[in-house]
Design a protein around this motif. Structure first.
Motif, PDB file in Angstrom:
ATOM      1  N   LEU A 119      34.084  -1.425  43.969  1.00 53.18           N
ATOM      2  CA  LEU A 119      33.796  -0.027  44.188  1.00 53.18           C
ATOM      3  C   LEU A 119      32.031  -0.670  44.243  1.00 53.18           C
ATOM      4  N   THR A 120      31.730   0.332  45.031  1.00 49.30           N
ATOM      5  CA  THR A 120      30.353  -0.547  45.624  1.00 49.30           C
ATOM      6  C   THR A 120      29.658   0.769  44.982  1.00 49.30           C
ATOM      7  N   VAL A 121      27.971   0.611  44.249  1.00 52.54           N
ATOM      8  CA  VAL A 121      27.253   1.344  43.448  1.00 52.54           C
ATOM      9  C   VAL A 121      25.970   1.147  44.304  1.00 52.54           C
ATOM     10  N   GLU A 122      25.204   2.095  44.346  1.00 53.28           N
ATOM     11  CA  GLU A 122      24.517   2.355  44.729  1.00 53.28           C
ATOM     12  C   GLU A 122      22.671   2.017  44.037  1.00 53.28           C
ATOM     13  N   THR A 123      21.798   1.196  43.096  1.00 57.48           N
ATOM     14  CA  THR A 123      21.176   0.393  42.623  1.00 57.48           C
ATOM     15  C   THR A 123      19.129   1.006  42.748  1.00 57.48           C
ATOM     16  N   SER A 124      18.912   0.901  42.078  1.00 56.30           N
ATOM     17  CA  SER A 124      17.255   1.178  42.531  1.00 56.30           C
ATOM     18  C   SER A 124      16.457  -0.368  43.839  1.00 56.30           C
ATOM     19  N   THR A 125      17.838  -1.545  43.654  1.00 53.20           N
ATOM     20  CA  THR A 125      16.994  -2.213  43.986  1.00 53.20           C
ATOM     21  C   THR A 125      18.302  -2.958  45.650  1.00 53.20           C
ATOM     22  N   GLY A 126      19.225  -1.507  45.909  1.00 47.79           N
ATOM     23  CA  GLY A 126      19.826  -1.485  46.679  1.00 47.79           C
ATOM     24  C   GLY A 126      21.144  -1.627  46.636  1.00 47.79           C
ATOM     25  N   PRO A 127      22.090  -1.396  48.116  1.00 47.71           N
ATOM     26  CA  PRO A 127      23.783  -1.224  47.523  1.00 47.71           C
ATOM     27  C   PRO A 127      24.242  -2.298  46.906  1.00 47.71           C
ATOM     28  N   ALA A 317      32.785   8.415  51.177  1.00 46.46           N
ATOM     29  CA  ALA A 317      32.837   9.487  52.693  1.00 46.46           C
ATOM     30  C   ALA A 317      32.397  10.176  52.563  1.00 46.46           C
ATOM     31  N   ARG A 318      32.041  11.125  51.343  1.00 51.69           N
ATOM     32  CA  ARG A 318      31.558  11.867  51.345  1.00 51.69           C
ATOM     33  C   ARG A 318      29.665  12.190  51.393  1.00 51.69           C
ATOM     34  N   ARG A 319      29.754  11.682  50.742  1.00 48.41           N
ATOM     35  CA  ARG A 319      28.147  10.802  51.182  1.00 48.41           C
ATOM     36  C   ARG A 319      27.481  10.403  52.361  1.00 48.41           C
ATOM     37  N   ALA A 320      28.628   9.566  52.658  1.00 51.68           N
ATOM     38  CA  ALA A 320      28.286   8.997  53.746  1.00 51.68           C
ATOM     39  C   ALA A 320      28.356  10.410  55.213  1.00 51.68           C
ATOM     40  N   ARG A 321      29.177  11.182  55.530  1.00 50.98           N
ATOM     41  CA  ARG A 321      29.346  12.646  55.845  1.00 50.98           C
ATOM     42  C   ARG A 321      28.028  13.492  55.628  1.00 50.98           C
ATOM     43  N   TYR A 322      28.425  13.357  54.632  1.00 53.31           N
ATOM     44  CA  TYR A 322      26.982  15.056  53.715  1.00 53.31           C
ATOM     45  C   TYR A 322      25.689  14.010  54.812  1.00 53.31           C
ATOM     46  N   SER A 329      19.052  12.394  52.846  1.00 54.45           N
ATOM     47  CA  SER A 329      18.649  11.481  52.338  1.00 54.45           C
ATOM     48  C   SER A 329      20.305  10.740  51.640  1.00 54.45           C
ATOM     49  N   SER A 330      20.161   9.066  51.547  1.00 52.74           N
ATOM     50  CA  SER A 330      20.854   8.563  50.970  1.00 52.74           C
ATOM     51  C   SER A 330      21.010   8.544  49.151  1.00 52.74           C
ATOM     52  N   ASP A 332      19.336  11.513  48.174  1.00 46.10           N
ATOM     53  CA  ASP A 332      20.222  13.450  47.931  1.00 46.10           C
ATOM     54  C   ASP A 332      21.323  13.557  47.997  1.00 46.10           C
ATOM     55  N   ALA A 333      22.023  12.745  48.752  1.00 49.71           N
ATOM     56  CA  ALA A 333      23.901  12.675  48.975  1.00 49.71           C
ATOM     57  C   ALA A 333      23.947  12.495  47.690  1.00 49.71           C
ATOM     58  N   ALA A 334      23.381  11.332  47.779  1.00 51.96           N
ATOM     59  CA  ALA A 334      24.635  10.865  45.739  1.00 51.96           C
ATOM     60  C   ALA A 334      24.253  11.443  45.369  1.00 51.96           C
ATOM     61  N   VAL A 335      22.872  12.482  44.765  1.00 57.34           N
ATOM     62  CA  VAL A 335      22.640  13.196  43.477  1.00 57.34           C
ATOM     63  C   VAL A 335      23.873  14.346  44.087  1.00 57.34           C
ATOM     64  N   ILE A 336      23.811  15.374  45.431  1.00 59.51           N
ATOM     65  CA  ILE A 336      24.450  15.998  45.501  1.00 59.51           C
ATOM     66  C   ILE A 336      26.419  15.806  45.470  1.00 59.51           C
ATOM     67  N   VAL A 337      26.581  14.661  45.947  1.00 55.28           N
ATOM     68  CA  VAL A 337      27.843  14.772  46.046  1.00 55.28           C
ATOM     69  C   VAL A 337      28.029  14.414  44.096  1.00 55.28           C
ATOM     70  N   GLY A 338      27.708  13.846  43.257  1.00 56.62           N
ATOM     71  CA  GLY A 338      27.513  13.985  42.344  1.00 56.62           C
ATOM     72  C   GLY A 338      27.779  14.338  41.868  1.00 56.62           C
ATOM     73  N   SER A 339      27.268  15.764  41.724  1.00 61.01           N
ATOM     74  CA  SER A 339      27.375  16.812  40.867  1.00 61.01           C
ATOM     75  C   SER A 339      26.870  18.474  41.414  1.00 61.01           C
ATOM     76  N   ALA A 340      27.403  17.895  42.392  1.00 58.75           N
ATOM     77  CA  ALA A 340      27.585  19.896  43.259  1.00 58.75           C
ATOM     78  C   ALA A 340      28.117  19.292  44.870  1.00 58.75           C
ATOM     79  N   GLY A 341      28.925  18.751  44.884  1.00 61.71           N
ATOM     80  CA  GLY A 341      29.354  18.370  46.435  1.00 61.71           C
ATOM     81  C   GLY A 341      30.197  19.524  47.397  1.00 61.71           C
ATOM     82  N   ASP A 342      31.241  20.639  45.821  1.00 59.38           N
ATOM     83  CA  ASP A 342      32.027  21.886  46.793  1.00 59.38           C
ATOM     84  C   ASP A 342      30.750  22.599  47.069  1.00 59.38           C
ATOM     85  N   TYR A 343      30.368  22.539  45.860  1.00 52.02           N
ATOM     86  CA  TYR A 343      28.741  24.195  45.410  1.00 52.02           C
ATOM     87  C   TYR A 343      28.122  23.418  46.518  1.00 52.02           C
TER      88      TYR A 343
END
Ligand code: ADP
Ligand code: MG
Ligand code: ZN
Length: 491
Positions: A119-127, A317-322, A329-330, A332-343
């Motif tokens: 599982l790849t995660v985004e951290t403050s020092t990169g993925p 995949a959804r983050r990449a698509r957004y 930005s990556s 913003d995409a992470a925040v949106i997909v993490g909390s409000a994707g469909d919305y």
């Protein structure tokens, strides 16, 4: 949940190499328990009402495998790129404790349903790519309740309602090198499980329990150091804090020439420390052996093909698509997909189109306020109303502060965004002729301040701006005021 700022990593300076491995138990989203037909929904049920001979562990009761639970673990495995063996097996994990009436837990030992994966995660020092060792299926235990006894002493009560609920345990390799990455891993796994419908994974309800194994070693050392297992963290924030605390505690101990012992420690969230719970048991202590009441389980290819075909779009995949479709930005995409994707997608699909970046900015700002206001507000979210706020904001008709307030107010009252803006008089004065008239009035009435400004006193501009805002009853667009005022005073 979205916050306005990226999670700040807790400072942990150490000369040692940090090694963390995480074990996560999640309650699977099934209608019935793992080996019987009792309900998996136990909230609100009277103690011990949701039980039967199987989950009470009565002699002679025989378990029957819950197919849905198996499918959900397989789906998780497919989502993380794990391999499924053709045959998996059930094993008895033996130990004695009143939360386990049979004296053993049915689990999986050497042939889990899923092996490997990442599982790849985004951290403050990169993925960071987190290696996953295994995911297996097991049953939950009863819940113990300790109370004061009337008349003195203590009393322990046992509630078997939760006994036998299906749990998936997902174990990482000892490959995580910071408290922040461990937290991000737990958050990302939760999002993945929500996306594929494997679990509701509400930490505060005990549907997701995170345990962290933490050790240190000298840089370059081959052997892993002595590990400490930390339990009882009830939020993602505590996961990060507890690991950071352990890193610090172990660093101090090693620096002081102390030898660490392999033990289980609990996290005390109020005091912000870990404390000794017990010495860590080794797996030999459990005397695992194959479960004689259940045959080995074959995972047939058609079952796996079916799960694969039904797999929804995964968060990565959804983050990449957004990012690609909406120019986010990556972060913003992470925040949106993490909390409000469909919305978010619903707001984007409205007509006329709205600015995705303004929408993303608004959503990441109000995320926390939405939750604080009342968690069930989230179910009132409406893409069209969000789009309306974004349109008003993007055109400058309302200020960014009003955009947030109106939106929260809309969620709370159910009143439409347009009507809140109208009744509260939140529309900004943008029009330069209307605004110009106000500014001219202020300039005429404050000749002293105007003179001060001409004499180089910057303070005077602030004062005049304030007067314009006051005169417009707060409805002037601040950016437009600065521009128009500047132009007029230069003349
Ligand atoms: P257990 O039998 O206690 O569950 P495992 O060997 O299965 O122990 O490991 C549990 C978790 O601890 C895994 O996530 C693994 O990566 C991690 N782990 C094992 N050894 C260490 C260590 N020395 N330091 C940090 N994590 C470790
Ligand atoms: Mg374990
Ligand atoms: Zn039962």
């Amino acid at each position: 949940m979205a916050t306005g700022n990226p999670a700040t990593a807790l400072e942990t300076a150490t000369a040692y190499e940090v090694v963390v491995g995480v074990e996560i138990h999640v309650q699977l989203k099934t209608a019935s328990k793992m080996f019987c037909s009792c309900s998996s929904e136990v909230r609100g049920a009277a103690p011990n009402s949701n039980t039967c001979p199987v989950c009470l562990g009565l002699p002679g009761a025989l378990p029957v495998i819950n197919r849905r639970a198996v499918e959900l673990v397989l789906a998780t495995g497919i989502a993380i790129g794990a391999t499924n063996p053709e045959v998996t097996r059930w094993d008895r994990k033996n130990y004695f404790y009143p939360d386990l009436p049979k004296g053993y837990q049915i689990s999986q030992f050497d042939l889990p349903l899923c092996s490997g994966g990442t599982l790849t995660v985004e951290t403050s020092t990169g993925p960071v790519e987190i290696g996953i060792r295994r995911a297996h299926l097991e049953e939950d235990t009863a819940r113990l309740l300790h109370q004061d006894k009337p008349g003195g002493g203590r009393l322990s009560l046992v509630d078997y309602n939760r006994s036998g609920i299906p749990l998936m345990e997902i174990v990482t390799e000892p490959c995580i090198t910071s408290a922040e990455a461990a937290r991000r891993y737990a958050e990302e796994l939760r999002l993945l499980l929500l996306t594929i419908g494997a679990s509701d994974a509400a930490m505060e309800e005990g549907q997701m329990r995170v345990e962290a194994n933490v050790s240190l070693r000298l840089p370059g050392a081959e052997k892993l150091g002595t590990r400490v297992e930390v339990k009882n963290m009830n939020s993602f924030r505590s996961v990060e804090r507890a690991i950071a605390f352990e890193i610090e505690r172990q660093t101090r101990a090693l620096d002081g020439g102390e030898k660490l012992i392999q033990e289980t420690r609990g996290w005390d969230d109020t005091r912000g420390v870990t404390y000794v719970m017990r010495l860590k048991e080794e797996s030999e202590d459990y005397r695992y052996f194959p479960e004689p009441d259940l045959p080995p389980l074959r995972t047939d290819a058609s079952m796996i093909a079916g799960i694969r075909a039904a797999m929804p779009e995964l968060p990565a995949a959804r983050r990449a698509r957004y990012s690609a479709d909406f120019g986010l930005s990556s972060y913003d995409a992470a925040v949106i997909v993490g909390s409000a994707g469909d919305y978010f997608a619903a707001a984007m699909a409205t007509d006329p189109p709205v600015d995705p970046k303004v929408a993303a900015g608004l959503l990441s700002k109000i995320g926390l306020r939405e939750q604080k206001a009342q968690p069930d507000l989230l179910s009132r979210r409406n893409g069209a109303e969000l789009a309306e706020v974004v349109r008003l904001r993007a055109s400058g008709a309302i200020s960014s502060q009003s955009a947030e307030d109106v939106y929260i107010e809309h969620l709370q009252s159910g009143e439409s965004v347009a009507s809140i803006v109208a009744t509260k008089g939140l529309r900004q004065m943008n029009d330069s002729s209307e605004l110009g008239a106000v500014i001219d009035k202020v300039i005429a009435a404050n000749s002293a301040a105007v003179a001060d400004f001409s004499a180089g006193k910057e303070q005077a501009l602030k004062f005049l701006t304030g007067q314009v805002m006051k005169e417009s009853r707060g409805q002037a667009n601040a950016a437009a005021v600065a521009q128009l005022l500047g132009e007029r005073l230069k003349k």
